[in-house]
Design a protein around this motif. Structure first.
Motif, mmCIF file in Angstrom:
data_model
loop_
_atom_site.group_PDB
_atom_site.id
_atom_site.type_symbol
_atom_site.label_atom_id
_atom_site.label_comp_id
_atom_site.label_asym_id
_atom_site.label_seq_id
_atom_site.Cartn_x
_atom_site.Cartn_y
_atom_site.Cartn_z
ATOM 1 N N LEU A 57 -7.353 -14.146 159.493
ATOM 2 C CA LEU A 57 -6.514 -13.249 158.695
ATOM 3 C C LEU A 57 -5.947 -14.016 157.513
ATOM 4 N N SER A 58 -6.096 -13.441 156.346
ATOM 5 C CA SER A 58 -5.601 -14.072 155.134
ATOM 6 C C SER A 58 -4.476 -13.230 154.548
ATOM 7 N N VAL A 59 -4.112 -13.514 153.318
ATOM 8 C CA VAL A 59 -3.040 -12.800 152.642
ATOM 9 C C VAL A 59 -3.353 -11.298 152.647
ATOM 10 N N GLY A 60 -2.421 -10.516 153.086
ATOM 11 C CA GLY A 60 -2.587 -9.073 153.185
ATOM 12 C C GLY A 60 -1.578 -8.518 154.170
ATOM 13 N N HIS A 61 -1.851 -7.352 154.709
ATOM 14 C CA HIS A 61 -0.912 -6.705 155.623
ATOM 15 C C HIS A 61 -0.849 -7.363 157.000
ATOM 16 N N ASP A 62 -1.971 -7.872 157.493
ATOM 17 C CA ASP A 62 -2.027 -8.391 158.853
ATOM 18 C C ASP A 62 -1.215 -9.666 159.055
ATOM 19 N N LEU A 63 -1.256 -10.563 158.091
ATOM 20 C CA LEU A 63 -0.561 -11.850 158.237
ATOM 21 C C LEU A 63 0.942 -11.683 158.436
ATOM 22 N N PRO A 64 1.658 -10.957 157.589
ATOM 23 C CA PRO A 64 3.096 -10.792 157.842
ATOM 24 C C PRO A 64 3.382 -9.940 159.072
ATOM 25 N N TYR A 65 2.510 -8.994 159.383
ATOM 26 C CA TYR A 65 2.705 -8.154 160.560
ATOM 27 C C TYR A 65 2.660 -8.991 161.834
ATOM 28 N N LEU A 66 1.743 -9.950 161.886
ATOM 29 C CA LEU A 66 1.578 -10.757 163.095
ATOM 30 C C LEU A 66 2.450 -12.000 163.135
ATOM 31 N N THR A 67 2.925 -12.471 161.972
ATOM 32 C CA THR A 67 3.660 -13.738 161.949
ATOM 33 C C THR A 67 5.045 -13.653 161.309
ATOM 34 N N GLY A 68 5.283 -12.641 160.493
ATOM 35 C CA GLY A 68 6.530 -12.559 159.747
ATOM 36 C C GLY A 68 6.499 -13.368 158.467
ATOM 37 N N TYR A 69 5.370 -13.986 158.166
ATOM 38 C CA TYR A 69 5.230 -14.824 156.973
ATOM 39 C C TYR A 69 4.466 -14.061 155.900
ATOM 40 N N ALA A 70 5.114 -13.781 154.788
ATOM 41 C CA ALA A 70 4.477 -13.095 153.665
ATOM 42 C C ALA A 70 4.026 -14.148 152.663
ATOM 43 N N ALA A 71 2.781 -14.563 152.776
ATOM 44 C CA ALA A 71 2.240 -15.613 151.912
ATOM 45 C C ALA A 71 1.956 -15.073 150.526
ATOM 46 N N MET A 72 2.147 -15.919 149.539
ATOM 47 C CA MET A 72 1.814 -15.551 148.171
ATOM 48 C C MET A 72 0.338 -15.850 147.931
ATOM 49 N N PRO A 73 -0.354 -14.986 147.205
ATOM 50 C CA PRO A 73 -1.771 -15.259 146.914
ATOM 51 C C PRO A 73 -1.886 -16.366 145.859
ATOM 52 N N LEU A 74 -2.147 -17.563 146.304
ATOM 53 C CA LEU A 74 -2.276 -18.727 145.428
ATOM 54 C C LEU A 74 -3.705 -19.260 145.496
ATOM 55 N N GLU A 75 -3.948 -20.344 144.775
ATOM 56 C CA GLU A 75 -5.284 -20.936 144.776
ATOM 57 C C GLU A 75 -5.615 -21.638 146.098
ATOM 58 N N ARG A 76 -4.598 -21.938 146.893
ATOM 59 C CA ARG A 76 -4.831 -22.568 148.194
ATOM 60 C C ARG A 76 -4.970 -21.501 149.268
ATOM 61 N N LEU A 77 -5.902 -21.714 150.135
ATOM 62 C CA LEU A 77 -6.177 -20.752 151.204
ATOM 63 C C LEU A 77 -5.042 -20.733 152.224
ATOM 64 N N THR A 78 -4.546 -19.558 152.531
ATOM 65 C CA THR A 78 -3.585 -19.356 153.606
ATOM 66 C C THR A 78 -4.250 -18.441 154.599
ATOM 67 N N MET A 79 -4.428 -18.913 155.831
ATOM 68 C CA MET A 79 -5.169 -18.128 156.802
ATOM 69 C C MET A 79 -4.632 -18.377 158.202
ATOM 70 N N LEU A 80 -4.591 -17.312 158.984
ATOM 71 C CA LEU A 80 -4.221 -17.401 160.389
ATOM 72 C C LEU A 80 -5.492 -17.254 161.209
ATOM 73 N N VAL A 81 -5.733 -18.184 162.112
ATOM 74 C CA VAL A 81 -6.871 -18.121 163.014
ATOM 75 C C VAL A 81 -6.337 -17.718 164.383
ATOM 76 N N VAL A 82 -6.808 -16.585 164.894
ATOM 77 C CA VAL A 82 -6.368 -16.092 166.186
ATOM 78 C C VAL A 82 -7.544 -16.132 167.139
ATOM 79 N N ASN A 83 -7.434 -16.957 168.165
ATOM 80 C CA ASN A 83 -8.452 -17.014 169.214
ATOM 81 C C ASN A 83 -8.087 -16.029 170.320
ATOM 82 N N ARG A 84 -9.094 -15.556 171.003
ATOM 83 C CA ARG A 84 -8.878 -14.578 172.062
ATOM 84 C C ARG A 84 -8.076 -15.165 173.216
ATOM 85 N N ASP A 85 -8.268 -16.435 173.517
ATOM 86 C CA ASP A 85 -7.597 -17.062 174.675
ATOM 87 C C ASP A 85 -6.320 -17.733 174.315
#
Length: 85
Positions: A57-85
């Motif tokens: 999950l990258s910058v968009g609706h899912d990231l703040p919904y799942l983490t509370g962190y509203a990342a700014m769209p910058l040149e550096r990648l901001t991504m949440l990796v969610v594993n099933r386990d």
């Protein structure tokens, strides 16, 4: 990678689980993490049902919904990796 692929839909994948009715409010702080733990648990349950191993999950609706962190769209990648386990 095993499992099914996941196509993102408008509003984000996590929105299938109810984010339209319980969006992150400005009053929620990082100390109030129980709602995010519960949301991630719901996402992982759906991942297990659909045989999805990992979602990214990258910058968009899912990231703040799942983490509370509203990342700014910058040149550096901001991504949440969610594993099933």
């Amino acid at each position: 990678m095993t499992g099914n692929s996941l196509t993102n839909v408008r509003g984000g994948w996590a929105c299938e689980l109810g984010c339209e009715t319980d969006r992150v409010s400005d009053q929620q702080t990082s100390s109030d993490t129980s709602i995010f733990v519960e949301r991630l648990g719901r996402v992982r349950a759906v991942m297990a049902e659909r045989d999805i191993d990992t979602i990214l999950l990258s910058v968009g609706h899912d990231l703040p919904y799942l983490t509370g962190y509203a990342a700014m769209p910058l040149e550096r990648l901001t991504m949440l990796v969610v594993n099933r386990d």
